[in-house]
Motif scaffolding. Sequence first.
Motif, PDB file in Angstrom:
ATOM      1  N   VAL A  60      49.612  36.911  33.798  1.00  0.00           N
ATOM      2  CA  VAL A  60      49.771  38.205  33.124  1.00  0.00           C
ATOM      3  C   VAL A  60      48.406  38.801  32.769  1.00  0.00           C
ATOM      4  CG1 VAL A  60      50.583  39.301  30.992  1.00  0.00           C
ATOM      5  CG2 VAL A  60      52.098  37.771  32.254  1.00  0.00           C
ATOM      6  N   LEU A  61      47.537  37.984  32.201  1.00  0.00           N
ATOM      7  CA  LEU A  61      46.207  38.463  31.828  1.00  0.00           C
ATOM      8  C   LEU A  61      45.408  38.912  33.055  1.00  0.00           C
ATOM      9  CD1 LEU A  61      45.381  35.735  29.157  1.00  0.00           C
ATOM     10  CD2 LEU A  61      45.774  38.176  28.711  1.00  0.00           C
ATOM     11  N   PHE A  62      45.550  38.179  34.149  1.00  0.00           N
ATOM     12  CA  PHE A  62      44.883  38.563  35.398  1.00  0.00           C
ATOM     13  C   PHE A  62      45.349  39.939  35.847  1.00  0.00           C
ATOM     14  CE2 PHE A  62      45.140  38.342  40.160  1.00  0.00           C
ATOM     15  CZ  PHE A  62      43.783  38.541  40.403  1.00  0.00           C
ATOM     16  N   ARG A  63      46.635  40.162  35.782  1.00  0.00           N
ATOM     17  CA  ARG A  63      47.183  41.451  36.213  1.00  0.00           C
ATOM     18  C   ARG A  63      46.793  42.574  35.266  1.00  0.00           C
ATOM     19  NH1 ARG A  63      50.724  41.541  40.252  1.00  0.00           N
ATOM     20  NH2 ARG A  63      51.323  39.533  41.150  1.00  0.00           N
ATOM     21  N   ARG A  64      46.502  42.230  34.031  1.00  0.00           N
ATOM     22  CA  ARG A  64      46.065  43.231  33.057  1.00  0.00           C
ATOM     23  C   ARG A  64      44.552  43.439  33.085  1.00  0.00           C
ATOM     24  NH1 ARG A  64      48.263  43.685  27.315  1.00  0.00           N
ATOM     25  NH2 ARG A  64      48.203  45.868  27.967  1.00  0.00           N
ATOM     26  N   GLY A  65      43.850  42.658  33.914  1.00  0.00           N
ATOM     27  CA  GLY A  65      42.407  42.822  34.045  1.00  0.00           C
ATOM     28  C   GLY A  65      41.588  42.078  33.014  1.00  0.00           C
ATOM     29  N   ASP A  66      42.219  41.205  32.233  1.00  0.00           N
ATOM     30  CA  ASP A  66      41.496  40.420  31.229  1.00  0.00           C
ATOM     31  C   ASP A  66      41.076  39.097  31.880  1.00  0.00           C
ATOM     32  OD1 ASP A  66      40.517  39.130  29.001  1.00  0.00           O
ATOM     33  OD2 ASP A  66      42.158  39.754  27.687  1.00  0.00           O
ATOM     34  N   LEU A  67      40.013  39.153  32.670  1.00  0.00           N
ATOM     35  CA  LEU A  67      39.658  38.033  33.545  1.00  0.00           C
ATOM     36  C   LEU A  67      39.130  36.820  32.787  1.00  0.00           C
ATOM     37  CD1 LEU A  67      37.950  40.003  36.453  1.00  0.00           C
ATOM     38  CD2 LEU A  67      40.349  39.327  36.213  1.00  0.00           C
TER      39      LEU A  67
ATOM     40  N   MET B 122      34.541  30.162  43.815  1.00  0.00           N
ATOM     41  CA  MET B 122      35.581  30.459  44.805  1.00  0.00           C
ATOM     42  C   MET B 122      35.566  29.423  45.927  1.00  0.00           C
ATOM     43  SD  MET B 122      35.558  34.527  45.590  1.00  0.00           S
ATOM     44  CE  MET B 122      36.494  34.207  47.086  1.00  0.00           C
ATOM     45  N   ASP B 123      34.378  29.132  46.440  1.00  0.00           N
ATOM     46  CA  ASP B 123      34.257  28.177  47.544  1.00  0.00           C
ATOM     47  C   ASP B 123      34.751  26.792  47.125  1.00  0.00           C
ATOM     48  OD1 ASP B 123      33.193  30.182  49.094  1.00  0.00           O
ATOM     49  OD2 ASP B 123      31.105  29.603  48.744  1.00  0.00           O
ATOM     50  N   GLU B 124      34.442  26.407  45.904  1.00  0.00           N
ATOM     51  CA  GLU B 124      34.875  25.097  45.422  1.00  0.00           C
ATOM     52  C   GLU B 124      36.392  25.014  45.315  1.00  0.00           C
ATOM     53  OE1 GLU B 124      34.468  22.296  41.420  1.00  0.00           O
ATOM     54  OE2 GLU B 124      33.006  23.898  41.803  1.00  0.00           O
TER      55      GLU B 124
ATOM     56  N   GLU C  27      38.356  34.150  40.044  1.00  0.00           N
ATOM     57  CA  GLU C  27      36.927  33.985  40.293  1.00  0.00           C
ATOM     58  C   GLU C  27      36.406  35.025  41.287  1.00  0.00           C
ATOM     59  OE1 GLU C  27      35.765  32.602  37.902  1.00  0.00           O
ATOM     60  OE2 GLU C  27      35.105  30.580  38.407  1.00  0.00           O
ATOM     61  N   LYS C  28      37.243  35.415  42.236  1.00  0.00           N
ATOM     62  CA  LYS C  28      36.834  36.470  43.170  1.00  0.00           C
ATOM     63  C   LYS C  28      36.603  37.779  42.420  1.00  0.00           C
ATOM     64  CE  LYS C  28      38.146  38.782  47.477  1.00  0.00           C
ATOM     65  NZ  LYS C  28      37.996  40.179  46.977  1.00  0.00           N
ATOM     66  N   LYS C  29      37.512  38.103  41.516  1.00  0.00           N
ATOM     67  CA  LYS C  29      37.377  39.327  40.730  1.00  0.00           C
ATOM     68  C   LYS C  29      36.146  39.259  39.828  1.00  0.00           C
ATOM     69  CE  LYS C  29      41.125  41.917  41.586  1.00  0.00           C
ATOM     70  NZ  LYS C  29      41.096  43.375  41.915  1.00  0.00           N
ATOM     71  N   ARG C  30      35.831  38.060  39.364  1.00  0.00           N
ATOM     72  CA  ARG C  30      34.672  37.888  38.493  1.00  0.00           C
ATOM     73  C   ARG C  30      33.355  37.856  39.282  1.00  0.00           C
ATOM     74  NH1 ARG C  30      35.642  32.645  35.041  1.00  0.00           N
ATOM     75  NH2 ARG C  30      34.249  33.557  33.483  1.00  0.00           N
ATOM     76  N   GLY C  31      33.452  37.728  40.593  1.00  0.00           N
ATOM     77  CA  GLY C  31      32.263  37.701  41.427  1.00  0.00           C
ATOM     78  C   GLY C  31      31.572  36.360  41.480  1.00  0.00           C
ATOM     79  N   HIS C  32      32.321  35.282  41.215  1.00  0.00           N
ATOM     80  CA  HIS C  32      31.748  33.933  41.216  1.00  0.00           C
ATOM     81  C   HIS C  32      32.004  33.269  42.571  1.00  0.00           C
ATOM     82  CE1 HIS C  32      32.102  33.796  36.513  1.00  0.00           C
ATOM     83  NE2 HIS C  32      31.225  34.681  36.966  1.00  0.00           N
TER      84      HIS C  32
ATOM     85  N   GLN D 126      42.736  36.445  52.984  1.00  0.00           N
ATOM     86  CA  GLN D 126      43.811  37.338  52.510  1.00  0.00           C
ATOM     87  C   GLN D 126      44.083  37.066  51.037  1.00  0.00           C
ATOM     88  OE1 GLN D 126      46.769  36.107  55.381  1.00  0.00           O
ATOM     89  NE2 GLN D 126      46.199  37.712  56.816  1.00  0.00           N
ATOM     90  N   PHE D 127      43.226  37.574  50.192  1.00  0.00           N
ATOM     91  CA  PHE D 127      43.292  37.231  48.775  1.00  0.00           C
ATOM     92  C   PHE D 127      44.359  37.972  47.999  1.00  0.00           C
ATOM     93  CE2 PHE D 127      38.925  36.298  50.122  1.00  0.00           C
ATOM     94  CZ  PHE D 127      38.909  34.948  49.848  1.00  0.00           C
ATOM     95  N   ASP D 128      44.972  38.966  48.600  1.00  0.00           N
ATOM     96  CA  ASP D 128      46.049  39.684  47.933  1.00  0.00           C
ATOM     97  C   ASP D 128      47.424  39.191  48.351  1.00  0.00           C
ATOM     98  OD1 ASP D 128      44.330  41.324  46.513  1.00  0.00           O
ATOM     99  OD2 ASP D 128      44.147  42.735  48.190  1.00  0.00           O
ATOM    100  N   GLU D 129      47.452  38.087  49.119  1.00  0.00           N
ATOM    101  CA  GLU D 129      48.728  37.576  49.594  1.00  0.00           C
ATOM    102  C   GLU D 129      49.461  36.868  48.461  1.00  0.00           C
ATOM    103  OE1 GLU D 129      50.234  37.985  52.657  1.00  0.00           O
ATOM    104  OE2 GLU D 129      48.625  39.444  52.861  1.00  0.00           O
TER     105      GLU D 129
END
Length: 278
Positions: free
Chosen positions: A206-213, A251-253, A242-247, A275-278
């Motif tokens: 829920v927090l992810f969808r609300r943008g509270d990363l 992400m690779d880990e 982590e993708k949204k945060r730019g880390h 495909q990160f939106d899948e």
Amino acid sequence: MRRFASLGLWMAVMLWLGVISGCASSGSSSGSGSSADGNGGQHADLVTSSDETDVDKRSRLRLELASAYFSQGQTGTALDEVKRALQANPNNVPAYNLRGLIYASLGEPGLADESFRRALQISPQDGDTLQNYGWTLCGLKRYPEAAVQFNAVLALPQWREPAKTLLAQGVCQARSGDLASAEKTLVHSYELDAANMTTALNLSEVLFRRGDLERAFFYIQRVNAVPEKANPETLWLALRIEKKRGHRSAMDELGQQLRSRFPGTRQAIAYERGQFDE
């Protein structure tokens, strides 16, 4: 809210546990016995196995069989046993409750609705029935009606599992698209039971969808920090955060964990394809 649907199986099991616990009793609407106190008054006696009538026992045993069959996915056989339980005792509330769940699983919402309503006619404050009815209504996208049932459960003064009810309500609110209410409800559930990893997962989503990363990552990290709790879904959510945060390194880990621990899963394949939106 497609991704919330993937938690449906766990939620069904969670709510099913409430029905199982109710099967330990006869399920009748009879009251407890009474005995005289030292001052000549009366006080309620504890109900024990000696108070169970033969009819109640037959109904209870049939219901226990039905519970076992339903948990194994044998819905037809489970329904037959529920019918026999109700033939033995037409006031068996847990049997109507289970019958409602069975009909819901069979795609018979009308029959499920009738079963839950019958249980509540006999015992209007049966928390297990109110909760399962609410979850069933949520699955049918009858969100306002589901909210009525969840609120009724939470209003019961002696309800034993408010954290689980709040979790169910929060997931339902998220499915309806009301993310603000879902966040508030899930935070309350988490405050009552911080050890529940499913609550942490749903709250993170829920927090992810609300943008509270930042907060989203905090909760999902609590889940993934326990190796036996981490799964493709929890790792995938953390990876997308982590993708949204730019880390990129994080992400690779996480992607490596997906590929090594859960190869061939939908999430691992989506990661490999980017495909990160899948």
